[in-house]
Structure formats: structure tokens, C-alpha cells
Design an enzyme around this catalytic site. Structure first.
Site, mmCIF file in Angstrom:
data_model
loop_
_atom_site.group_PDB
_atom_site.id
_atom_site.type_symbol
_atom_site.label_atom_id
_atom_site.label_comp_id
_atom_site.label_asym_id
_atom_site.label_seq_id
_atom_site.Cartn_x
_atom_site.Cartn_y
_atom_site.Cartn_z
ATOM 1 N N GLU A 1 72.905 -45.581 48.349
ATOM 2 C CA GLU A 1 71.617 -45.867 48.992
ATOM 3 C C GLU A 1 70.593 -46.140 47.906
ATOM 4 O OE1 GLU A 1 69.994 -42.916 51.692
ATOM 5 O OE2 GLU A 1 71.974 -42.548 52.556
ATOM 6 N N GLU B 1 74.421 -36.488 50.898
ATOM 7 C CA GLU B 1 73.297 -35.715 50.359
ATOM 8 C C GLU B 1 73.338 -34.255 50.789
ATOM 9 O OE1 GLU B 1 69.558 -37.639 51.097
ATOM 10 O OE2 GLU B 1 70.146 -39.460 50.039
HETATM 11 C C1 FCB Z 1 68.105 -40.499 52.395
HETATM 12 C C2 FCB Z 1 68.991 -40.413 53.626
HETATM 13 C C3 FCB Z 1 68.930 -41.624 54.494
HETATM 14 C C4 FCB Z 1 67.541 -42.218 54.590
HETATM 15 C C5 FCB Z 1 66.918 -42.365 53.233
HETATM 16 C C6 FCB Z 1 65.542 -42.958 53.237
HETATM 17 O O1 FCB Z 1 67.778 -39.223 51.965
HETATM 18 O O2 FCB Z 1 70.334 -40.216 53.248
HETATM 19 O O3 FCB Z 1 69.471 -41.278 55.746
HETATM 20 O O4 FCB Z 1 66.779 -41.503 55.469
HETATM 21 O O5 FCB Z 1 66.890 -41.132 52.577
#
Ligand code: FCB
Length: 456
Positions: A361, A165
Site C-alpha cells: 500500500e 498491518e
Molecule cells: C492503511 C490500511 C488501509 C487504508 C490505508 C489508508 O492503514 O491498511 O486499509 O485505510 O491505511
């Protein structure tokens, strides 16, 4: 866009070093920008830090046992740069590397594919003191660090992610100042964005040079941007450009969106973007990871609810706007809408044809850490969230997006950055005193899905 060869979806989970490891002063680890930010009064919602977290540095065996119970095929974790190069420079701390060596061997021994991320936000503090990501040298240092890690682990790791990110590192870290290093300098954020992409490209190249079979990707947090009635169209367009097109255009075409080059001198002047940089970035991702939690609903400025972390200051040069997450919302204030995951996967697939995708994620925070007398933890909302988003992934695959894996965030409740320990995303919870891990109902549900997928 249809891909008849797509294998069944792989199921995994994800974590990151600072959020789970603890042991910040162990085995020669250097300080990181998150150690510094956490020490600042008011920076973290509950005044906490990653000092103990899930104690995963000492308890990896317990995490591995959970992963085996979960039956996942992949585990995404991150490598803490300050454990490997405490000062961010040439000196290597082999004890730090030894830890990740054990993690990789443990995973492989259990039949789980290791998916390390090289940078999940814990920049060595020494590099921030030398200017941080707004400075070009940080990208060069990152490539050296990538080479060191690849030399040690590349005989066993095939799938690497460089940056996690980079939007958050650049714009939450240097423009909104809610993430480390906590600076509020819009221009610096654009320079940081460029250097994060450059670091990715240079790091990917050194890994591939050393290990030609390596598959090196980048993990981006992208989301469809949806205008509310009365939204300023320029604000909507800017949010989309900063959040999505900045990264996709660079990777796909080797260019930055004209809307951004027209507003940020960092992208056109000051010698930040140099001859050859974007040529190195274009095509530099062997795969792209998509982190998705919520669509971004942009509307006019209003008092009222603005979702956590969605700070308008993170979008420099954007006309005044605010985020209007609609219900239902998670504990983060993030709107729940699985259709946004399908939409963003199809957008990325069209922009980067032929590039394998992974959902690196996806998950939800709900306040559900209560362990019942019978040892169970009830989290029906998380099950619903995961079920709906997995269905969205399958729809995107059926429509031709080559999504290979789905990695849920997260294995465990952990340190949620500026929110400290107040928000819980885990499939398992932790006893705050003993750190004993207890699977939630979503864990058992996910294990069942992962098993069915393996047998399909
Ligand atoms: C993302 C992050 C991860 C976690 C999630 C909820 O932005 O990459 O580390 O904190 O959010």
C-alpha cells in the site's frame, strides 16, 4: 545486497473487504468487529459505516473493468472472515467463498494476479466476544479459517498475505481504541500483537502444507521514526520498537525487542508467549509487504497538530510525546516524504536478507472527488505523490532492496475506517448516489506508468 535478477517492478492496486464490499447482511455474512464499532456513537468521524461502501460485492464486474483499464498486473483485495465463517468457528458459509472464487477467476481471466489478504481487520464479532486477539484461541481459529480459504482458492492463488498491518489491529484496536474493537488496554495490545504474529505463522504453515508452491507473506505498516529537536530519546526508541522492530525482530530472529519485553508483562509473563511460538514466527514470511504513507516524526508534547490516527495512546509505556508531521501534509494530516519509503525498504531488506518485498500500500488522501463537466477529476497532488514514491521505490531497488511489486492504495475512494467517507484515497471516485465509478487523472497517469512498465 544487490540483486541482479530482480524483474521489472509490477504495478497493482489494493483494496479491502470492509472498505469496499457493502452487502453486510447478504449471503449469510456474520457480524464483524467493525460493524459493532461503527454502531457506536462518535466512533466514526461522519457516523457512517461499511453498509453500502462501494457496493463491490454486487459490482465486482465494474471493479474488474476498472482494473483492466488500469492495466495493472496485480490486485490486492481482502477476504472477509465473517463471510466465510460467520461465527468465526467451524461452520463454513459457502456462498461467501463463492464470491471470492468469482473474484479470483475474474482476475485470472483478465490476466491479473490475485493477491488476497486473509485478515484486513474484520474479525468475526463472535471471536471478539470470546476475547479477541488478546486471546490465544483467536490465532488458532485464524489458522483454521486460512485452511478453509486455501482449500477453496489455493489451486489458483499463489501469493497470499495473512495479516494486514497487525500493528493497527493490536495497538489502534486494543490500546488507542480508535479502531475496532475500540478497547483501551495497553497490555491487551501486546498480547494481541503476539497472537497476530502467531496466527500469521500458523496460517502460513497450513497454507504451505496444502499448497507447497504457495508464497505466504505478511503486510506490515512500518516507517522511519525521526526525532524532532527536544524529543525524548526513550520515546523515539519506543515508537520505533512498537512500530517496526517488534515485527521485524520476531520474523528475523524469533525475539522481541528488549525495550518492549522490559516494559510489557504480556510479552514475558502471563503465559502469552509460549515455548515454540517465536520459533514458528522466525522465517515464517515468504515475502513481506510494506505499507508506507508517512515518516513518524516524534517530538515533545505540544498542543498543535497531531496527524490523524497517530494517537500517542497507541504506544503503551512510552514517555509522553506527540507526533509533529511537517508540511506538506495530505488530507489525513500525514507528512509527505517519499525518502521515508526508500529508507524503510532498505531497513527491511537488511533485516530480512533474501526475503522478497512488495509495497502493498502507498497513496494519499486529498479532497478531490469533484467530477468536472467534461467528466474529469483533477488530482495533481496524488499524481505527484505517486510519482515521487515510485521514484523512491526504484532508488531502493537500485540500492539492493528486492521490491517486486508496487500496489497503490486505492482503486476507489472507500470507507476510510475511523474517518468514514471523509478521506479519499482512490484513483477513481464514486458517485455518492449511483456508485458509478469515475477515474481521476491519477488513474490515467498510473495506467500509463503500468503500461510502460509492462512493455519495458
Ligand atoms: C492503511 C490500511 C488501509 C487504508 C490505508 C489508508 O492503514 O491498511 O486499509 O485505510 O491505511
Amino acid at each position: 545486497m544487490a540483486d541482479a535478477q530482480l524483474p521489472p517492478l509490477g504495478y497493482g492496486v489494493a483494496t479491502s473487504s470492509y472498505q469496499i464490499e457493502g452487502a453486510l447482511d447478504v449471503d449469510g455474512r456474520g457480524r464483524s468487529i467493525w460493524d459493532e464499532l461503527c454502531a457506536r456513537t462518535g466512533a466514526i468521524a461522519d457516523g457512517s459505516d461499511g453498509a453500502i461502501a462501494c457496493e463491490s460485492y454486487a459490482r465486482f464486474d465494474e471493479d474488474l473493468a476498472l482494473l483492466e483499464d488500469l492495466g495493472v498486473s496485480a490486485y490486492r483485495f481482502s477476504i472477509a472472515w465473517p463471510r466465510v465463517q460467520p461465527g468465526g468457528d467451524g461452520r463454513v458459509e459457502t456462498r461467501g467463498l463463492d464470491y471470492y472464487d468469482r473474484v479470483v477467476d475474474g482476475l485470472l481471466g483478465a490476466g491479473i494476479r490475485p493477491f488476497p489478504t486473509l485478515y484486513h481487520w474484520d474479525l468475526p464479532q463472535a471471536l471478539e466476544e470470546a476475547g479477541g486477539w488478546p486471546v490465544r484461541d483467536t490465532a488458532l481459529r485464524f489458522a483454521e479459517y486460512a485452511a478453509v480459504v486455501a482449500e477453496r482458492l489455493g489451486d489458483r492463488v499463489t501469493h497470499w498475505a495473512t495479516m494486514n498491518e497487525p500493528w493497527c489491529s493490536a495497538f489502534l484496536g486494543y490500546a488507542a481504541g480508535v479502531h475496532a474493537p475500540g478497547r483501551r488496554e495497553g497490555e491487551a495490545a501486546y498480547a494481541a500483537a503476539h497472537h497476530l504474529l502467531l496466527g500469521h505463522a500458523l496460517g502460513a504453515a497450513v497454507i504451505r502444507d496444502a499448497w507447497p508452491a504457495a508464497q505466504v507473506g505478511i503486510v506490515l505498516n512500518m516507517a522511519p521514526v525521526r526525532p524532532e529537536p527536544d524529543a525524548d530519546p526513550l520515546a523515539v526508541d519506543m515508537v520505533d520498537a512498537v512500530q517496526n522492530r517488534l515485527w521485524l525482530d520476531a520474523l528475523a530472529d524469533g525475539s522481541y525487542p528488549p525495550l518492549l519485553t522490559g516494559s510489557s508483562p504480556a510479552l514475558t509473563e502471563h503465559g502469552v508467549v509460549r515455548e515454540g511460538d517465536l520459533a514458528a514466527v522466525v522465517g515464517s514470511a515468504d515475502w513481506v509487504g510494506v505499507n508506507y504513507y508517512t515518516p513518524f516524526r516524534v517530538g515533545p508534547v505540544m498542543t498543535g497538530e497531531v496527524a490523524v490516527g497517530q494517537d500517542a495512546a497507541a504506544y503503551p509505556y512510552t514517555p509522553a510525546f506527540s507526533f509533529h508531521p511537517r508540511p506538506p501534509r495530505t488530507d489525513m494530516g500525514w507528512e509527505v516524504d517519499a525518502s521515508g519509503l526508500e529508507a524503510i525498504l532498505l531497513t527491511v531488506a537488511r533485516r530480512l536478507p533474501g526475503v522478497p518485498l512488495r509495497v502493498t500500500e502507498n497513496g494519499a488522501a486529498f479532497p478531490d472527488r469533484e467530477v468536472q463537466a467534461d467528466g474529469s477529476v483533477s488530482d495533481p497532488e496524488r499524481i505527484g505523490y505517486l510519482r515521487d514514491h515510485l521514484a523512491a521505490v526504484e532508488r531502493a531497488r537500485a540500492a539492493g532492496a528486492p521490491v517486486h511489486d508496487y500496489l497503490a492504495w486505492s482503486l476507489l475512494d472507500n470507507f476510510e475506517w475511523a474517518e468514514g467517507y471523509t478521506k479519499t484515497f482512490g484513483l477513481a471516485t464514486l458517485d455518492p448516489r449511483t456508485r458509478a465509478r469515475t477515474p481521476k487523472q491519477s488513474f490515467h497517469w498510473y495506467a500509463e506508468r503500468a503500461r510502460a512498465a509492462r512493455e519495458s
